[in-house]
Write an enzyme that holds these catalytic residues in place. Structure first.
Site, PDB file in Angstrom:
ATOM      1  N   LYS A 265       9.009  -2.183   2.816  1.00  0.00           N
ATOM      2  CA  LYS A 265       9.758  -2.570   1.609  1.00  0.00           C
ATOM      3  C   LYS A 265      10.782  -3.660   1.892  1.00  0.00           C
ATOM      4  O   LYS A 265      11.253  -4.334   0.967  1.00  0.00           O
ATOM      5  CB  LYS A 265      10.378  -1.342   0.968  1.00  0.00           C
ATOM      6  CG  LYS A 265       9.288  -0.466   0.371  1.00  0.00           C
ATOM      7  CD  LYS A 265       9.777   0.760  -0.319  1.00  0.00           C
ATOM      8  CE  LYS A 265       8.643   1.477  -1.020  1.00  0.00           C
ATOM      9  NZ  LYS A 265       7.626   2.048  -0.100  1.00  0.00           N
TER      10      LYS A 265
HETATM   11  C1  LIG Z   1       6.253   2.329  -0.419  1.00  0.00           C
HETATM   12  C2  LIG Z   1       5.357   2.610   0.754  1.00  0.00           C
HETATM   13  C3  LIG Z   1       3.954   2.632   0.637  1.00  0.00           C
HETATM   14  C4  LIG Z   1       3.226   2.442  -0.684  1.00  0.00           C
HETATM   15  O1  LIG Z   1       3.320   1.145  -1.195  1.00  0.00           O
HETATM   16  P1  LIG Z   1       3.029   0.873  -2.752  1.00  0.00           P
HETATM   17  O2  LIG Z   1       3.348  -0.547  -2.980  1.00  0.00           O
HETATM   18  O3  LIG Z   1       3.979   1.790  -3.496  1.00  0.00           O
HETATM   19  O4  LIG Z   1       1.622   1.223  -3.021  1.00  0.00           O
HETATM   20  C5  LIG Z   1       3.199   2.859   1.787  1.00  0.00           C
HETATM   21  N1  LIG Z   1       3.787   3.092   2.980  1.00  0.00           N
HETATM   22  C6  LIG Z   1       5.131   3.094   3.122  1.00  0.00           C
HETATM   23  C7  LIG Z   1       5.717   3.374   4.460  1.00  0.00           C
HETATM   24  C8  LIG Z   1       5.970   2.852   2.020  1.00  0.00           C
HETATM   25  O5  LIG Z   1       7.300   2.871   2.194  1.00  0.00           O
END
Ligand SMILES: *Cc1c(COP(=O)(O)O)cnc(C)c1O
Length: 495
Positions: free
Chosen positions: A110
């Site tokens: 993120k």
């Molecule tokens: C948020 C997240 C995801 C999922 O991503 P999306 O864009 O919500 O599909 C997968 N792995 C981790 C570690 C995350 O923090």
């Protein structure tokens, strides 16, 4: 190119307004109507460094911002913040390639989007002539809150309040948030679970706008979650980065397809891959990988989305989700039919389920493949990848790895496969340690040390000294106190 609501052709906004508002006023998500008007020379982009790629791609997707403006925002967002200025390195593992998205300031994928969003938001604020300070409210189950605070930390014109469930996040995540520095950040635990915190935040948005609680106070609320187009667009860049890396490594020639396997929760990450494809990048299949909460696997297999099912807590918690918000954008882009999307979303709200028409299902089939993997399979994958290749992956990445192997077995004529890796293994150390055959009696920090002792893989700097860093945030409140907490904070000059 303008943006519009996924639920109405009449609700329109330019990119800057869409970023500032987050959600369209009818509850839809802001989307471009199609990709026809976008001007991007994708082959030229492949020859650039990552910052250049980001500038080209983001100014094409968000045309409120000129290229020189975007170059400046990209610089401010990323320079010196990630382990390298490539931002998202690729690593060959066996026959596949792992795209590491977790080399940023909080060791979660993120960071890629949440480093950029504050820059886009403050620039959008200036463009739209908004003088109010922007107050970001976020409920988090762990990863988003920390990455958002790090992104917004000391960004002028913004403040951020993060709510997390008291006792409901891991010890590492708790320490990451409680020690967060910055004059404009605030973290507060809420007695309750994640849904309580999330519902509380939604209620605050509703109360504040209905009753005008902050009008005339010089403050405007906004959100940092992935429904905001300003959070989605930066994720398109690493698909180009990975493709260019494969070309440079001689693994493919320009024009060859590449398949991407994506560990999926809210459908933001994989949707960015679809954007990359529509921008011209030769993306082959997009493989959607889910954990035991396999609602997307069922949807992509059958065309029916049905949230009437049990919710499982898994070792890949960032993918524990039953309503994937960004799927709405895909349905809109594939159908071009806002009335259809409005109808489907209304059925989801009323019945918890909907089914897409056959022509839409056929379009999904042509682009996506889907599979899932439970906790036992996740741990087995971590152990197997480590023993075979000496590569240590986190639980979310392991889900994708496992589904990638299913995909390759089912589709022998597949293209070269890139697996997106979304977190450092040190963010989920207990499951990782167990997967490589040990257990540790101590706290999560002791577990991290043990994983390091066994594997020799360095602990990311931001996680290494967490235990020694001073705690700066200790507030704990009841759900019923959230609104007053925000109102009080919003009117205080200094935190
Ligand atoms: C948020 C997240 C995801 C999922 O991503 P999306 O864009 O919500 O599909 C997968 N792995 C981790 C570690 C995350 O923090």
């Amino acid at each position: 190119m303008d943006y519009q609501s996924t639920r109405s052709d009449r609700i329109r906004a330019n990119a800057a307004e869409a970023i500032l508002d987050g959600l369209a006023p009818d509850g839809g998500l802001y989307s471009m109507p199609d990709f026809a008007g976008i001007d991007l020379d994708w082959k030229a982009v492949l020859a650039m460094d990552t910052f250049g790629m980001a500038t080209e791609i983001l100014s094409a997707l968000l045309p409120s911002f000129s290229k020189p403006e975007m170059a400046d925002l990209v610089q401010k967002a990323y320079a010196g913040k990630f382990e390298t200025d490539a931002l998202t390195p690729t690593v060959p593992v066996g026959d596949d390639t792992i795209l590491e998205l977790f080399r940023g300031p909080t060791s979660a994928f993120k960071d890629v989007a949440l480093s950029m969003l504050p820059q886009l938001m403050t620039a959008a604020r200036q463009k739209c002539g908004v003088s109010d300070e922007i107050l970001i409210l976020t409920a988090t189950s762990g990863d988003t809150g920390k990455a958002a605070m790090e992104g917004f930390c000391d960004v002028p014109g913004t403040r951020i309040i993060v709510f997390y469930p008291y006792g409901g996040v891991s010890a590492v995540q708790q320490a990451q948030m409680a020690t967060q520095a910055g004059r404009n950040v605030c973290v507060c635990a809420v007695r309750g679970n994640f849904d309580d915190a999330q519902t509380g935040v939604k209620n605050i948005f509703a109360s504040v706008s209905e009753k005008g609680l902050l009008s005339g106070r010089g403050v405007r609320l906004s959100s940092a979650n992935s429904i905001n187009i300003g959070r989605l667009a930066p994720q398109v860049v690493y698909y180009f980065r990975a493709y260019a890396d494969l070309v440079q490594a001689g693994r493919i020639a320009i024009g060859d397809p590449v398949d991407f396997v994506v560990p999926t929760g809210n459908f933001g990450d994989i949707l960015a891959g679809y954007f990359a494809k529509r921008l011209g990048l030769p993306v082959g299949r997009l493989v959607c990988a889910s954990n035991a909460n396999n609602i997307l696997t069922d949807f992509l297999h059958t065309g029916r989305y049905d949230r009437n099912r049990p919710f499982y807590k898994t070792v890949s918690p960032s993918m524990d989700i039953l309503v994937s918000s960004n799927l709405e954008r895909l349905l809109f882009l594939l159908s071009g039919d806002a009335a259809l999307v409005k109808d489907l979303m209304e059925r989801l709200r009323a019945d918890g389920a909907y089914e897409v028409p056959a022509d839409l299902k056929a379009k999904l089939d042509a682009i996506f493949w889907a599979g899932c993997c439970d906790d036992a399979g996740t741990k087995a994958a971590i152990g197997q990848v480590f023993r075979t290749y000496g590569y240590l992956c986190d639980t979310h990445t392991a889900v994708a790895w496992s589904v990638a192997q299913q995909y390759k077995a089912a589709e022998p004529s597949h293209a070269p496969v890139v697996i997106l890796s979304t977190a450092s293994p040190y963010k989920f150390p207990a499951a990782v340690l167990e997967a490589i055959g040990e257990t540790e009696a101590g706290d999560e920090f002791a577990v991290m040390d043990r994983v390091h002792a066994i594997t020799g893989i360095p602990v990311p700097k931001n996680l290494a000294n967490l235990k020694e860093r001073p705690v700066r945030h200790r507030d704990v409140i009841d759900r019923s106190e959230m609104l007053n907490y925000v109102l009080e904070k919003a009117t205080k000059k200094e935190w």
